[in-house]
Write an enzyme that holds these catalytic residues in place. Sequence first.
Site, PDB file in Angstrom:
ATOM      1  N   ARG A  45     -12.980  25.314 -22.213  1.00 25.39           N
ATOM      2  CA  ARG A  45     -11.904  24.352 -22.468  1.00 25.39           C
ATOM      3  C   ARG A  45     -11.645  23.496 -21.220  1.00 25.39           C
ATOM      4  NH1 ARG A  45      -5.910  25.282 -22.854  1.00 25.39           N
ATOM      5  NH2 ARG A  45      -5.073  23.458 -23.968  1.00 25.39           N
ATOM      6  N   HIS A  49     -11.641  19.524 -21.121  1.00 22.44           N
ATOM      7  CA  HIS A  49     -10.457  18.734 -20.753  1.00 22.44           C
ATOM      8  C   HIS A  49     -10.702  17.890 -19.505  1.00 22.44           C
ATOM      9  CE1 HIS A  49      -6.950  20.447 -23.270  1.00 22.44           C
ATOM     10  NE2 HIS A  49      -8.082  20.443 -23.951  1.00 22.44           N
ATOM     11  N   TRP A 188      -7.716  35.732 -33.578  1.00 18.81           N
ATOM     12  CA  TRP A 188      -9.080  35.377 -33.879  1.00 18.81           C
ATOM     13  C   TRP A 188      -9.886  36.661 -34.139  1.00 18.81           C
ATOM     14  CZ3 TRP A 188     -10.569  31.356 -35.976  1.00 18.81           C
ATOM     15  CH2 TRP A 188     -11.913  30.907 -35.942  1.00 18.81           C
TER      16      TRP A 188
HETATM   17  N1  LIG Z   1     -10.237  29.347 -31.303  1.00 21.50           N
HETATM   18  C1  LIG Z   1      -9.741  28.113 -31.610  1.00 21.50           C
HETATM   19  C2  LIG Z   1      -9.209  27.274 -30.646  1.00 21.50           C
HETATM   20  C3  LIG Z   1      -8.773  26.007 -30.982  1.00 21.50           C
HETATM   21  C4  LIG Z   1      -8.839  25.563 -32.262  1.00 21.50           C
HETATM   22  C5  LIG Z   1      -9.377  26.424 -33.218  1.00 21.50           C
HETATM   23  N2  LIG Z   1      -9.577  26.229 -34.517  1.00 21.50           N
HETATM   24  C6  LIG Z   1     -10.144  27.348 -35.019  1.00 21.50           C
HETATM   25  C7  LIG Z   1     -10.289  28.269 -34.027  1.00 21.50           C
HETATM   26  N3  LIG Z   1      -9.817  27.679 -32.894  1.00 21.50           N
END
Ligand SMILES: Nc1cccc2nccn12
Length: 290
Positions: A45, A49, A188
């Site tokens: 990330r 960014h 997740w």
């Molecule tokens: N892990 C994650 C981060 C950001 C956005 C997103 N959408 C589905 C999963 N996800």
Amino acid sequence: TIHLAKKENGKDLQDFQKVYNAIAKKLRDDKEYDDHTGYGPVLVRLSWHSSGTYDKRDNSGGSYGGTFRFKKEANDPLSKGLKNATDFLKPIFDEFPWISHGDLYTLGGVTSIQEMQGPKIPWRPGRVDTDESTTPDNGRLPEPYGDAHWVRNYYDRFGFNDQEVVALLGAHILGRTHLKNSGFDGPWDDDPDIFSNQFYANLLNEDWKFEKNDAGNMQYDSKKGFMMLPTDYALRQDPKYLTYVKKYANDQDAFFEDFKNVYVKLLENGITFEKSSPTYVFKTLKEQKE
Ligand SMILES: Nc1cccc2nccn12
């Protein structure tokens, strides 16, 4: 403005492989971060960014100047949580003070993707730190609320077409969203630290419910506890995007190839490399039996 990649004062593949290995070993040793997600996703990330401020109209922003090290950019509300990534990289910078911040932030993402079993990402050094005055204003990073029309218009600023946009968003298989950072909550599944094409299969196959989360934002939730942002979901609502979502859901090799290409484009947007500039493909720790 032209951003010319500079010759890395005698540093070669071996030197950058040492930086790669230092990052990769720290990733391997620091597994408990963020409910055992590890630091891989947040480093990816940061690489996004620090590159995603690019604007093709005046060639401003992008990874070249390493301006994410300045507080105006680091404190962008859309970058909340990334202090974890820049703190992770501080000891790496102390060990290799000759590297530029732009090279370090992008190399951190490349290392993470490769160590999370993703594709090999060819990488070129030569970004040069620029002055704080060159830091782009907040407002260039994408908001998560838009529809397909919004997404298409946003990525046009990078010069990305529909196929590149869908391939890039596959990185959302990594990590998770955090209510306190982005205002979205994404428990997740148990491998948020493995790079795969699963994002597309989830997008197509889960039964998504559009509902309000505890921060008052609307997001898509599935029975298995996955989440999608409105901008993620837009990829299955738009017929042109949907063709690529299906392609990548059914073909991980095609996804790996196309992701590698658009990710390199993202990390190098705005930089002029001489033809003689070397491209490096790093070995994973596993390949080196480290
Ligand atoms: N892990 C994650 C981060 C950001 C956005 C997103 N959408 C589905 C999963 N996800």
